[in-house]
Design an enzyme around this catalytic site. Sequence first.
Site, mmCIF file in Angstrom:
data_model
loop_
_atom_site.group_PDB
_atom_site.id
_atom_site.type_symbol
_atom_site.label_atom_id
_atom_site.label_comp_id
_atom_site.label_asym_id
_atom_site.label_seq_id
_atom_site.Cartn_x
_atom_site.Cartn_y
_atom_site.Cartn_z
ATOM 1 N N TYR A 51 0.844 -1.201 0.000
ATOM 2 C CA TYR A 51 0.000 0.000 0.000
ATOM 3 C C TYR A 51 0.876 1.248 0.000
ATOM 4 O O TYR A 51 1.848 1.321 0.766
ATOM 5 C CB TYR A 51 -0.890 0.027 1.257
ATOM 6 C CG TYR A 51 -2.314 -0.384 0.952
ATOM 7 C CD1 TYR A 51 -3.042 0.286 -0.018
ATOM 8 C CD2 TYR A 51 -2.921 -1.445 1.630
ATOM 9 C CE1 TYR A 51 -4.337 -0.095 -0.312
ATOM 10 C CE2 TYR A 51 -4.216 -1.823 1.343
ATOM 11 C CZ TYR A 51 -4.920 -1.140 0.364
ATOM 12 O OH TYR A 51 -6.201 -1.505 0.072
ATOM 13 N N GLU A 53 -0.518 4.866 -0.474
ATOM 14 C CA GLU A 53 -1.284 6.088 -0.698
ATOM 15 C C GLU A 53 -0.386 7.309 -0.597
ATOM 16 O O GLU A 53 0.431 7.408 0.332
ATOM 17 C CB GLU A 53 -2.415 6.215 0.326
ATOM 18 C CG GLU A 53 -3.631 5.396 -0.008
ATOM 19 C CD GLU A 53 -3.633 4.055 0.677
ATOM 20 O OE1 GLU A 53 -2.532 3.524 0.956
ATOM 21 O OE2 GLU A 53 -4.733 3.538 0.949
ATOM 22 N N ASP A 198 -6.572 13.014 -25.467
ATOM 23 C CA ASP A 198 -6.630 11.635 -24.970
ATOM 24 C C ASP A 198 -5.938 10.779 -26.029
ATOM 25 O O ASP A 198 -6.515 10.451 -27.057
ATOM 26 C CB ASP A 198 -8.091 11.216 -24.780
ATOM 27 C CG ASP A 198 -8.222 9.769 -24.325
ATOM 28 O OD1 ASP A 198 -7.211 9.020 -24.408
ATOM 29 O OD2 ASP A 198 -9.310 9.369 -23.900
ATOM 30 N N THR A 225 -3.813 5.533 -21.867
ATOM 31 C CA THR A 225 -3.561 4.222 -21.283
ATOM 32 C C THR A 225 -2.094 3.902 -21.547
ATOM 33 O O THR A 225 -1.433 4.575 -22.342
ATOM 34 C CB THR A 225 -4.416 3.122 -21.953
ATOM 35 O OG1 THR A 225 -4.203 3.192 -23.360
ATOM 36 C CG2 THR A 225 -5.884 3.285 -21.638
ATOM 37 N N LYS A 228 -1.555 0.050 -24.846
ATOM 38 C CA LYS A 228 -1.899 -0.135 -26.261
ATOM 39 C C LYS A 228 -0.615 -0.019 -27.090
ATOM 40 O O LYS A 228 0.258 -0.876 -26.966
ATOM 41 C CB LYS A 228 -2.975 0.877 -26.670
ATOM 42 C CG LYS A 228 -4.285 0.716 -25.877
ATOM 43 C CD LYS A 228 -5.374 1.625 -26.397
ATOM 44 C CE LYS A 228 -6.704 1.366 -25.721
ATOM 45 N NZ LYS A 228 -6.964 2.233 -24.567
ATOM 46 N N ARG A 234 -1.428 -2.963 -18.333
ATOM 47 C CA ARG A 234 -2.718 -2.262 -18.313
ATOM 48 C C ARG A 234 -2.626 -1.143 -17.282
ATOM 49 O O ARG A 234 -2.190 -1.355 -16.150
ATOM 50 C CB ARG A 234 -3.845 -3.223 -17.930
ATOM 51 C CG ARG A 234 -3.943 -4.431 -18.810
ATOM 52 C CD ARG A 234 -5.297 -5.075 -18.740
ATOM 53 N NE ARG A 234 -6.225 -4.305 -19.532
ATOM 54 C CZ ARG A 234 -6.312 -4.373 -20.871
ATOM 55 N NH1 ARG A 234 -5.532 -5.193 -21.546
ATOM 56 N NH2 ARG A 234 -7.174 -3.624 -21.525
HETATM 57 N N1 DSN Z 1 -11.406 -0.596 -25.241
HETATM 58 C C1 DSN Z 1 -10.514 0.385 -25.821
HETATM 59 C C2 DSN Z 1 -10.388 0.211 -27.294
HETATM 60 O O1 DSN Z 1 -10.443 -0.916 -27.725
HETATM 61 O O2 DSN Z 1 -10.217 1.161 -28.021
HETATM 62 C C3 DSN Z 1 -10.889 1.778 -25.514
HETATM 63 O O3 DSN Z 1 -11.410 1.889 -24.245
#
Ligand code: DSN
Length: 419
Positions: A51, A53, A198, A225, A228, A234
Amino acid sequence: MSYIKEQDLEIYQAIQGEEKRQREGLELIPSENYVSRAVLEANGSVFTNKYSEGYPGRRYYGGQEYTDIIEQVAIDRACQLFGARFANVQPLSGAPANLALYAALLEPGDTVLGMDLSHGGHLTHGHPVTFPAKIFNFVRYGMKNIETGEIDYEALREVALREQPKIILAGFSAYSRELDYKKFVDIAREVGAITVADVAHIAGLIAGKALRNPFDDGFDIMTTTTHKTLRGPRGGMILVREDEELFKKINKAVFPGLQGGPHMNHIAAKAVAFGEALDPSFQKYAAQVIKNAAAMADVFHHEGIRMIGGGTSNHLILADVYGSLGITGKEAQTLLDEVGITLNMNSIPDDERKPLDPSGIRFGTPAITTRGFTEKECARVAELMIALLRNKDNAELKESITEEVRNLATTFPVPERFI
Ligand code: DSN
């Protein structure tokens, strides 16, 4: 894996099955990728027990000498990768990062101008089914020309002047062209809005210098994120170009505003992935992702299949298979799954069909490029996809495509290390 195998066979077998599926199939979902073993190790490390915080040097629990190291390394690497002055690496994923952004910068009832979901935007940019849409007022812009993907910047400006948004959001999850960030900044300055990109889908392409960095055109904030094109675990992240006051608000919104203990194992894995993205080899990867997507788009174009935006300038393609081939997105997804090619059905702009059985398919090249595919193999995959969709009842063809897909996967194994 020996502990799971001994203790919990059911879960062990599912993990083995998933590993085989990822190894033997071709992953074309444009938001997915393969991480290195180093990232997996960090993600599965003992930081899962801790933890923490607070933020480095300012925690509410003891025993933080190592958490502080990994979080600070992740922050420093993120700032270096994106040319940011500040980074918060604690958001659990992209949706929580966007929620923290709204919590930090908006009062209930405030307005946000974002891309229409049906034109490629994202659910978290204020789709009526989401919780933020109950609290804030989301207004939209879209494409001027669906066939070229050109954004309607005049309409965007008109809506901004009329609605006076506090935030103007640029970013998408199913849009295949580059945005003109400078135009967003000019409009935002006219109305006194904060600019947020974004970049969840294209963060790796920006970090790898294959696509333009919104900060270079004066954007204030980026949310993303990390799993990707950036090829990390993740997770999510918020970057601030320059403004310390904005950053302080964001930090407070992430913790204690919305989250409790950060997932330090994910933060360790983010740090490792950012280290990989700083390696010069990552720039080659990012450039190849785009070349590979272009090679697939060329085949679709040659075969007369309509692509939203007329093709691609990034890692993804949105194809209107219902309009061009008379097969729904859902049918196409299932058929392709059966031969070992994974992608997702997707609505197209002004889709006459429902989201659970839409007209389009969305696919891209981040994962197959990680495997080492070049334009040649990507063009071949596009040919196989179209051949299958055109001949869905030809069992012999289906069998031979399945075999060719498996051969491609065997020839290009999922790599274990990237640097
Ligand atoms: N689920 C993601 C995507 O496939 O683009 C976006 O949240």
